[in-house]
Scaffold this motif. Structure first.
Motif, short mmCIF file in Angstrom:
data_model
loop_
_atom_site.label_atom_id
_atom_site.label_comp_id
_atom_site.label_asym_id
_atom_site.label_seq_id
_atom_site.Cartn_x
_atom_site.Cartn_y
_atom_site.Cartn_z
N ILE A 34 0.84 -1.21 0.00
CA ILE A 34 0.00 0.00 0.00
C ILE A 34 0.87 1.25 0.00
O ILE A 34 0.60 2.21 -0.74
CB ILE A 34 -0.94 0.00 1.22
N ILE A 35 1.92 1.25 0.82
CA ILE A 35 2.79 2.43 0.92
C ILE A 35 3.48 2.73 -0.40
O ILE A 35 3.44 3.87 -0.90
CB ILE A 35 3.85 2.22 2.04
N PHE A 36 4.11 1.72 -0.99
CA PHE A 36 4.84 1.95 -2.23
C PHE A 36 3.89 2.31 -3.38
O PHE A 36 4.15 3.23 -4.15
CB PHE A 36 5.68 0.73 -2.60
N SER A 37 2.78 1.57 -3.48
CA SER A 37 1.86 1.82 -4.60
C SER A 37 1.15 3.16 -4.45
O SER A 37 1.02 3.91 -5.43
CB SER A 37 0.83 0.69 -4.71
N SER A 38 0.70 3.50 -3.24
CA SER A 38 0.01 4.78 -3.05
C SER A 38 0.95 5.96 -3.25
O SER A 38 0.56 7.00 -3.80
CB SER A 38 -0.63 4.84 -1.65
N GLY A 39 2.22 5.80 -2.82
CA GLY A 39 3.18 6.88 -3.03
C GLY A 39 3.43 7.13 -4.51
O GLY A 39 3.44 8.28 -4.98
N LEU A 40 3.60 6.05 -5.27
CA LEU A 40 3.84 6.19 -6.71
C LEU A 40 2.60 6.72 -7.43
O LEU A 40 2.70 7.55 -8.34
CB LEU A 40 4.27 4.85 -7.30
N VAL A 41 1.42 6.24 -7.02
CA VAL A 41 0.18 6.72 -7.65
C VAL A 41 -0.03 8.20 -7.36
O VAL A 41 -0.45 8.96 -8.25
CB VAL A 41 -1.03 5.89 -7.14
N TRP A 42 0.28 8.63 -6.14
CA TRP A 42 0.13 10.06 -5.81
C TRP A 42 1.06 10.92 -6.66
O TRP A 42 0.66 11.96 -7.18
CB TRP A 42 0.40 10.29 -4.32
N ILE A 43 2.31 10.49 -6.81
CA ILE A 43 3.25 11.25 -7.63
C ILE A 43 2.83 11.23 -9.10
O ILE A 43 2.92 12.25 -9.81
CB ILE A 43 4.68 10.68 -7.47
N LEU A 44 2.33 10.09 -9.57
CA LEU A 44 1.85 10.00 -10.95
C LEU A 44 0.64 10.91 -11.15
O LEU A 44 0.55 11.62 -12.18
CB LEU A 44 1.48 8.55 -11.28
N ALA A 45 -0.28 10.92 -10.20
CA ALA A 45 -1.44 11.81 -10.29
C ALA A 45 -1.00 13.27 -10.30
O ALA A 45 -1.53 14.09 -11.06
CB ALA A 45 -2.40 11.54 -9.12
N ALA A 46 -0.01 13.58 -9.45
CA ALA A 46 0.51 14.96 -9.42
C ALA A 46 1.10 15.34 -10.77
O ALA A 46 0.94 16.47 -11.24
CB ALA A 46 1.56 15.08 -8.32
N HIS A 47 1.77 14.40 -11.40
CA HIS A 47 2.39 14.65 -12.70
C HIS A 47 1.32 14.99 -13.74
O HIS A 47 1.54 15.82 -14.62
CB HIS A 47 3.17 13.41 -13.14
#
Length: 230
Positions: free
Chosen positions: A144-157
């Motif tokens: 959850i931590i790794f996937s949510s962190g990457l998804v948040w950065i991708l969404a920000a992008h």
């Protein structure tokens, strides 16, 4: 400048700095600690029915291996708890109405903020669940931590307009740094399950560090978006 203003001004650098320092120092302490760290571990019963057998000798170089035995466990808990708190505040700060990641108040922007908050909360929970004691819960939280962190950065992008995304990271365009950080982090995340299930744990650990590097690079790429007057 009081402490609150200092943290606000260097918010992202503090998250990255504390996180990297904690991961590396606890890893050094784990690698050089010896004793129980070098014994045989059998986690098969705890991971059943998902994995039939999971036996290995000596703690592998996973980041979480630094959060099991004393004295490194104390630094692990303190460092990543602070990172979780700072990350949660950062996501709310950037995702508030009118913030750099919520300029239009769309459902997508609020969902992205919720995903980011989940990341910070789960990080604070993870430090209390050593993977040798609570392997299944630990691995679920880690995913959850790794996937949510990457998804948040991708969404920000996706959310950040190119006209606003003009910052630099060590003289490199922030948007390019974020793009390559996402490629590294997502690519490592996709591949990590293969060596993990094949019990090539040191290779899986290298890929985990690749995910961490991707997350830190993605965070640094957003430093120029923060409004220090908020």
């Amino acid at each position: 400048m009081n402490g609150f203003e200092l943290v606000r001004r260097h918010h992202i650098r503090l998250i990255v700095g504390i996180g990297v320092f904690t991961a590396i120092l606890t890893q050094i302490l784990m690698q050089t600690g010896g004793g129980e760290r070098d014994e045989i571990f059998d986690l098969g019963d705890s991971l059943a029915p998902f994995i039939d057998s999971f036996v290995f000798e000596g703690l592998p170089s996973f980041i979480s291996s630094g959060g099991i035995y004393e004295p490194e466990i104390h630094l692990f808990k303190i460092g990543f708890t602070i990172c979780g708190l700072l990350s949660t505040w950062l996501v709310i700060r950037m995702g508030r109405r009118g913030g750099p990641l919520n300029k239009n108040g769309t459902w997508f922007e609020y969902v992205a903020t919720g995903i980011g908050v989940t990341n910070g909360i789960c990080l604070m929970l993870l430090v209390h669940l050593p993977f040798t004691v609570y392997p299944l819960s630990h691995h679920i939280l880690a995913v959850i931590i790794f996937s949510s962190g990457l998804v948040w950065i991708l969404a920000a992008h996706w959310i950040i307009g190119e006209d606003d995304d003009t910052g630099l990271v060590f003289s490199f365009p922030a948007r390019d740094v974020r793009r390559w950080s996402l490629i590294l982090g997502i690519g490592s995340g996709i591949l990590i399950g293969i060596p993990f299930l094949m019990m090539y744990l040191e290779l899986a650990a290298i890929l985990e560090w690749g995910i961490l590097a991707g997350l830190q690079g993605g965070l640094l790429s957003m430093e120029g978006l923060l409004d220090n007057s908020d």
